[in-house]
Design a protein around this motif. Structure first.
Motif, PDB file in Angstrom:
ATOM      1  N   VAL A  16       0.796  -0.958  -0.137  1.00 23.25           N
ATOM      2  CA  VAL A  16       0.231  -0.553  -0.091  1.00 23.25           C
ATOM      3  C   VAL A  16       1.040   1.203   0.124  1.00 23.25           C
ATOM      4  N   CYS A  17       0.617   2.364  -0.757  1.00 26.17           N
ATOM      5  CA  CYS A  17       1.129   3.268  -1.510  1.00 26.17           C
ATOM      6  C   CYS A  17      -0.034   4.380  -0.999  1.00 26.17           C
ATOM      7  N   THR A  18       0.178   5.546  -0.159  1.00 29.93           N
ATOM      8  CA  THR A  18       0.046   6.850  -0.225  1.00 29.93           C
ATOM      9  C   THR A  18       0.538   7.871  -0.813  1.00 29.93           C
ATOM     10  N   GLN A  19       0.188   8.353  -1.786  1.00 32.14           N
ATOM     11  CA  GLN A  19       1.102  10.006  -2.558  1.00 32.14           C
ATOM     12  C   GLN A  19       0.458  11.077  -2.199  1.00 32.14           C
ATOM     13  N   ALA A  20       0.735  11.470  -1.374  1.00 30.07           N
ATOM     14  CA  ALA A  20      -0.354  12.477  -1.129  1.00 30.07           C
ATOM     15  C   ALA A  20       1.186  14.030  -0.910  1.00 30.07           C
ATOM     16  N   ASP A  21       1.114  14.912  -0.660  1.00 27.29           N
ATOM     17  CA  ASP A  21       1.729  16.443  -0.807  1.00 27.29           C
ATOM     18  C   ASP A  21       3.450  16.453  -1.354  1.00 27.29           C
ATOM     19  N   GLY A  22       3.442  15.552  -2.139  1.00 22.56           N
ATOM     20  CA  GLY A  22       4.730  15.182  -2.917  1.00 22.56           C
ATOM     21  C   GLY A  22       5.831  14.105  -1.951  1.00 22.56           C
ATOM     22  N   GLU A  23       5.080  13.595  -1.198  1.00 28.78           N
ATOM     23  CA  GLU A  23       5.359  12.779  -0.913  1.00 28.78           C
ATOM     24  C   GLU A  23       5.202  11.202  -0.489  1.00 28.78           C
ATOM     25  N   LEU A  24       5.713   9.870  -1.052  1.00 31.06           N
ATOM     26  CA  LEU A  24       5.342   8.695  -1.082  1.00 31.06           C
ATOM     27  C   LEU A  24       5.249   8.038  -0.004  1.00 31.06           C
ATOM     28  N   GLN A  25       4.482   7.667   0.943  1.00 28.83           N
ATOM     29  CA  GLN A  25       3.830   6.990   2.075  1.00 28.83           C
ATOM     30  C   GLN A  25       3.449   5.340   2.138  1.00 28.83           C
ATOM     31  N   TYR A  26       4.897   4.768   2.733  1.00 28.46           N
ATOM     32  CA  TYR A  26       4.006   3.561   3.005  1.00 28.46           C
ATOM     33  C   TYR A  26       4.293   3.455   4.893  1.00 28.46           C
ATOM     34  N   LYS A  27       3.328   2.350   4.573  1.00 29.26           N
ATOM     35  CA  LYS A  27       2.978   2.203   6.270  1.00 29.26           C
ATOM     36  C   LYS A  27       3.653   0.990   7.310  1.00 29.26           C
ATOM     37  N   ILE A  28       4.537   0.990   8.013  1.00 21.46           N
ATOM     38  CA  ILE A  28       4.800   0.349   9.155  1.00 21.46           C
ATOM     39  C   ILE A  28       4.284  -1.149   9.525  1.00 21.46           C
ATOM     40  N   SER A  29       4.215  -2.050   9.067  1.00 22.42           N
ATOM     41  CA  SER A  29       3.257  -2.982   9.860  1.00 22.42           C
ATOM     42  C   SER A  29       4.238  -3.563  11.088  1.00 22.42           C
ATOM     43  N   ASP A  30       5.907  -3.754  10.149  1.00 24.33           N
ATOM     44  CA  ASP A  30       6.399  -4.308  11.928  1.00 24.33           C
ATOM     45  C   ASP A  30       6.124  -4.250  13.114  1.00 24.33           C
ATOM     46  N   LYS A  31       5.898  -5.207  13.765  1.00 24.25           N
ATOM     47  CA  LYS A  31       4.941  -5.260  15.154  1.00 24.25           C
ATOM     48  C   LYS A  31       6.038  -4.080  16.256  1.00 24.25           C
ATOM     49  N   ARG A  32       7.565  -4.402  15.693  1.00 25.90           N
ATOM     50  CA  ARG A  32       8.553  -3.608  16.336  1.00 25.90           C
ATOM     51  C   ARG A  32       8.791  -2.464  16.856  1.00 25.90           C
ATOM     52  N   PHE A  33       7.982  -1.700  15.610  1.00 19.53           N
ATOM     53  CA  PHE A  33       7.153  -0.045  15.864  1.00 19.53           C
ATOM     54  C   PHE A  33       6.509   0.427  15.686  1.00 19.53           C
TER      55      PHE A  33
END
Length: 210
Positions: free
Chosen positions: A95-112
């Motif tokens: 999943v990639c969100t492209q908004a305000d000139g950014e590529l945003q990838y949500k982290i699902s890693d349980k450590r973080f």
């Protein structure tokens, strides 16, 4: 490496089409197989200003050499992270969100589970200096920890993506805006993800300078 030659060729052609207004900047392209054989011909046919990223990408594709000026940040097995799990949809796609000139990838890693926990992990493993470095690419968006390309005025204008190695590796090519290129001399960024046992993880970020 073979995939980097393919990548350099595709980047050069993609950028030329974008600049000329011949392509849809929002389209994502999926390509498998090899295009290295036609790279030299394409390089000869295209005309780029000397010293530009597009010229270097075309020349690299033709020669088979990697970009000597690229800066690479590893998040994979040889880094302190050993890979960072990324959110996927119901089809198992990143999943990639492209908004305000950014590529945003949500982290699902349980450590973080939060940006605070992420910084705490980095500080413990590598110290405060590393926290400052990684804070350029990680942050919270809508309350979620994300990997971000385009933050701090290093904005992105277009992206394309390519699957390789039997679709076990995904390369996302982000082309930065003219403002970013002028201010930071940053022309493009390549984000590499790898899939193991059905799980997509962030592998590396490669930054190409003008």
């Amino acid at each position: 490496m073979k995939y980097r030659r393919i990548l350099a060729f595709c980047l050069a052609v993609f950028t030329a089409l974008t600049v000329c207004g011949c392509g849809d900047g929002r389209k994502e392209n999926a390509a498998e197989g090899t295009a290295a054989e036609s790279a030299e011909t394409a390089s000869a046919q295209q005309t780029y200003a000397v010293g530009t990223y597009e010229r270097k990408a075309a020349d690299s594709a033709a020669s088979g050499e990697e970009d000597p000026d690229a800066e690479i940040i590893s998040f994979g097995s040889k880094s302190i992270f050993k890979g960072i799990q990324i959110e996927t949809d119901e089809n198992g796609e990143i999943v990639c969100t492209q908004a305000d000139g950014e590529l945003q990838y949500k982290i699902s890693d349980k450590r973080f589970k939060s940006y605070y926990e992420f910084k705490k992990f980095v500080r413990k493993k590598s110290g405060a200096k590393a926290v400052d470095q990684f804070s350029q690419y990680f942050g919270e968006r809508d309350g979620a920890l994300c990997f971000i390309v385009g933050a701090r005025e290093r904005t992105v204008r277009d992206k394309s993506q390519y699957f390789i190695d039997d679709a076990s590796k995904l390369i996302v090519n982000a082309l930065h805006t003219e403002e970013c290129r002028k201010k930071y001399k940053l022309a493009a960024s390549d984000i590499t993800f790898v899939r193991k046992k059905g799980i997509w993880k962030l592998e590396s970020l490669t930054m190409h300078k003008e």
